[in-house]
Scaffold this motif. Structure first.
Motif, PDB file in Angstrom:
ATOM      1  N   ARG A   1      -1.779  19.181   5.394  1.00 18.19           N
ATOM      2  CA  ARG A   1      -1.256  19.434   4.048  1.00 18.19           C
ATOM      3  C   ARG A   1      -1.672  20.816   3.562  1.00 18.19           C
ATOM      4  N   ASP A   2      -2.940  21.155   3.747  1.00 11.29           N
ATOM      5  CA  ASP A   2      -3.422  22.467   3.306  1.00 11.29           C
ATOM      6  C   ASP A   2      -2.678  23.600   4.000  1.00 11.29           C
ATOM      7  N   VAL A   3      -2.455  23.446   5.299  1.00  7.07           N
ATOM      8  CA  VAL A   3      -1.791  24.502   6.070  1.00  7.07           C
ATOM      9  C   VAL A   3      -0.314  24.597   5.711  1.00  7.07           C
ATOM     10  N   PHE A   4       0.346  23.463   5.590  1.00  8.41           N
ATOM     11  CA  PHE A   4       1.768  23.485   5.243  1.00  8.41           C
ATOM     12  C   PHE A   4       1.995  24.072   3.852  1.00  8.41           C
ATOM     13  N   LEU A   5       1.141  23.694   2.904  1.00  6.87           N
ATOM     14  CA  LEU A   5       1.281  24.239   1.554  1.00  6.87           C
ATOM     15  C   LEU A   5       1.032  25.740   1.540  1.00  6.87           C
ATOM     16  N   ARG A   6       0.156  26.196   2.402  1.00 14.44           N
ATOM     17  CA  ARG A   6      -0.171  27.625   2.454  1.00 14.44           C
ATOM     18  C   ARG A   6       0.844  28.427   3.258  1.00 14.44           C
ATOM     19  N   ASP A   7       1.252  27.885   4.416  1.00 15.25           N
ATOM     20  CA  ASP A   7       2.053  28.669   5.354  1.00 15.25           C
ATOM     21  C   ASP A   7       3.502  28.225   5.490  1.00 15.25           C
ATOM     22  N   GLY A   8       3.848  27.063   4.925  1.00 16.20           N
ATOM     23  CA  GLY A   8       5.190  26.537   5.128  1.00 16.20           C
ATOM     24  C   GLY A   8       5.328  25.909   6.499  1.00 16.20           C
ATOM     25  N   PHE A   9       6.515  25.372   6.787  1.00 15.91           N
ATOM     26  CA  PHE A   9       6.720  24.683   8.065  1.00 15.91           C
ATOM     27  C   PHE A   9       6.720  25.656   9.232  1.00 15.91           C
TER      28      PHE A   9
ATOM     29  N   ALA B   1      -5.155  22.221  13.448  1.00 16.73           N
ATOM     30  CA  ALA B   1      -6.318  21.588  14.086  1.00 16.73           C
ATOM     31  C   ALA B   1      -7.622  22.105  13.477  1.00 16.73           C
ATOM     32  N   ARG B   2      -7.685  23.426  13.230  1.00 15.82           N
ATOM     33  CA  ARG B   2      -8.889  24.005  12.619  1.00 15.82           C
ATOM     34  C   ARG B   2      -9.123  23.447  11.226  1.00 15.82           C
ATOM     35  N   ALA B   3      -8.049  23.401  10.422  1.00 17.09           N
ATOM     36  CA  ALA B   3      -8.178  22.908   9.050  1.00 17.09           C
ATOM     37  C   ALA B   3      -8.580  21.436   9.025  1.00 17.09           C
ATOM     38  N   ALA B   4      -8.104  20.686  10.014  1.00 12.86           N
ATOM     39  CA  ALA B   4      -8.404  19.253  10.067  1.00 12.86           C
ATOM     40  C   ALA B   4      -9.746  18.963  10.734  1.00 12.86           C
ATOM     41  N   GLY B   5     -10.302  19.969  11.421  1.00  8.31           N
ATOM     42  CA  GLY B   5     -11.569  19.762  12.116  1.00  8.31           C
ATOM     43  C   GLY B   5     -11.438  18.860  13.320  1.00  8.31           C
ATOM     44  N   VAL B   6     -10.283  18.968  14.016  1.00  4.67           N
ATOM     45  CA  VAL B   6     -10.059  18.163  15.220  1.00  4.67           C
ATOM     46  C   VAL B   6      -9.571  19.063  16.345  1.00  4.67           C
ATOM     47  N   SER B   7      -9.567  18.543  17.538  1.00  9.45           N
ATOM     48  CA  SER B   7      -9.036  19.290  18.679  1.00  9.45           C
ATOM     49  C   SER B   7      -7.517  19.203  18.686  1.00  9.45           C
ATOM     50  N   LYS B   8      -6.892  20.135  19.400  1.00 10.11           N
ATOM     51  CA  LYS B   8      -5.431  20.067  19.518  1.00 10.11           C
ATOM     52  C   LYS B   8      -5.008  18.783  20.226  1.00 10.11           C
ATOM     53  N   ALA B   9      -5.822  18.323  21.172  1.00  7.79           N
ATOM     54  CA  ALA B   9      -5.493  17.090  21.882  1.00  7.79           C
ATOM     55  C   ALA B   9      -5.446  15.907  20.920  1.00  7.79           C
ATOM     56  N   THR B  10      -6.413  15.875  19.995  1.00  8.01           N
ATOM     57  CA  THR B  10      -6.414  14.800  18.999  1.00  8.01           C
ATOM     58  C   THR B  10      -5.197  14.892  18.107  1.00  8.01           C
ATOM     59  N   LEU B  11      -4.871  16.116  17.687  1.00  5.94           N
ATOM     60  CA  LEU B  11      -3.698  16.325  16.834  1.00  5.94           C
ATOM     61  C   LEU B  11      -2.433  15.842  17.526  1.00  5.94           C
ATOM     62  N   TYR B  12      -2.262  16.229  18.797  1.00  8.74           N
ATOM     63  CA  TYR B  12      -1.079  15.807  19.550  1.00  8.74           C
ATOM     64  C   TYR B  12      -1.045  14.292  19.745  1.00  8.74           C
ATOM     65  N   SER B  13      -2.216  13.679  19.864  1.00  8.75           N
ATOM     66  CA  SER B  13      -2.237  12.236  20.107  1.00  8.75           C
ATOM     67  C   SER B  13      -1.732  11.460  18.903  1.00  8.75           C
TER      68      SER B  13
ATOM     69  N   SER C   1       9.073  19.277  -9.497  1.00  8.35           N
ATOM     70  CA  SER C   1       9.154  18.831  -8.101  1.00  8.35           C
ATOM     71  C   SER C   1      10.322  19.492  -7.377  1.00  8.35           C
ATOM     72  N   PHE C   2      11.477  19.550  -8.041  1.00 12.40           N
ATOM     73  CA  PHE C   2      12.655  20.168  -7.426  1.00 12.40           C
ATOM     74  C   PHE C   2      12.414  21.634  -7.088  1.00 12.40           C
ATOM     75  N   LEU C   3      11.620  22.318  -7.907  1.00 11.17           N
ATOM     76  CA  LEU C   3      11.389  23.749  -7.708  1.00 11.17           C
ATOM     77  C   LEU C   3      10.149  24.024  -6.867  1.00 11.17           C
ATOM     78  N   SER C   4       9.486  22.977  -6.405  1.00 11.82           N
ATOM     79  CA  SER C   4       8.313  23.145  -5.555  1.00 11.82           C
ATOM     80  C   SER C   4       8.710  23.754  -4.215  1.00 11.82           C
ATOM     81  N   GLU C   5       8.011  24.808  -3.814  1.00  9.53           N
ATOM     82  CA  GLU C   5       8.296  25.445  -2.528  1.00  9.53           C
ATOM     83  C   GLU C   5       8.114  24.469  -1.381  1.00  9.53           C
ATOM     84  N   PHE C   6       7.090  23.645  -1.480  1.00 10.82           N
ATOM     85  CA  PHE C   6       6.823  22.697  -0.403  1.00 10.82           C
ATOM     86  C   PHE C   6       7.947  21.679  -0.281  1.00 10.82           C
TER      87      PHE C   6
END
Length: 205
Positions: free
Chosen positions: A22-30, A39-51, A99-104
């Motif tokens: 959520r933090d990354v998407f709100l900051r950087d977009g899709f 993965a860094r923001a979540a404090g997990v490995s990429k393998a965990t993220l992919y799982s 909400s309609f005008l929210s960038e996210f």
């Protein structure tokens, strides 16, 4: 991040992944969000993220669903449904326009439209989490005030859709198409005032 959409596995770090994403998407977009940053923001490995999320689209939609929950609860907490309908509708319109005008929120909409041919389930997930939930909340309220005689609304489903569209007047499409990036408080108030005035005139008891 790619694989068969629809396959989400939950586990011990599931919520942790969603918060970081959520933090990354709100900051950087899709498009700007990448797996390493999430993965860094979540404090997990990429393998965990992919799982948990084999496809970035799935992660984006799940984050959007939680954001919808957050926005809906915030709106419900701030609206006193015992107030006169015009007051309730104004507060609802304020939340809807924001909400309609929210960038996210608009970024989620663009992704769902762009991917709709290949992954129609994304559009369905977006519709259930956002537009349909908003519609259902409004229908329940409008049916209640119709039953109380505060307004005359024989078709709450149609009326809910009409009010939602009134709240999109002028601003929403311009913002979605990036014709205009920001709007003044007066421009926003103009749409909200017009939506409430038009709707209450149409459905006055």
């Amino acid at each position: 991040m790619h694989a068969n959409p629809g396959q989400i596995r939950k586990g011990r770090k599931f919520e942790q992944v969603l918060e970081g994403a959520r933090d990354v998407f709100l900051r950087d977009g899709f498009e700007g969000a990448n797996v390493d940053a999430i993965a860094r923001a979540a404090g997990v490995s990429k393998a965990t993220l992919y799982s948990y999320f084999p496809d970035k689209r799935l992660l984006f939609i799940e984050v959007f669903r939680l954001e919808c929950d957050r926005q809906t609860m915030a709106a419900l907490d701030e609206i006193d449904f015992a107030d006169p309908p015009a007051v309730v509708l104004r507060r609802a319109a304020e939340h809807m326009v924001a909400s309609f005008l929210s960038e996210f929120n608009q970024a989620v909409f663009r992704v769902c439209v762009a991917e709709s041919d290949r992954f129609p389930e994304l559009g369905a997930a977006f519709y259930r989490s956002g537009p349909l939930r908003l519609h259902d909340e409004l229908v329940a309220y409008l049916a209640r005030i119709d039953g109380q005689g505060a307004m005359a609304i024989p078709d709450p489903h149609l009326a809910a859709d009409q009010f939602i569209e009134l709240c999109k007047a002028d601003l929403y499409l311009r913002h979605l198409l990036r014709v205009t990036d920001t709007f003044t408080p007066d421009e926003i108030a103009r749409v909200i005032d017009g939506a409430v005035a038009t709707f209450t005139a149409r459905y006055a008891a």
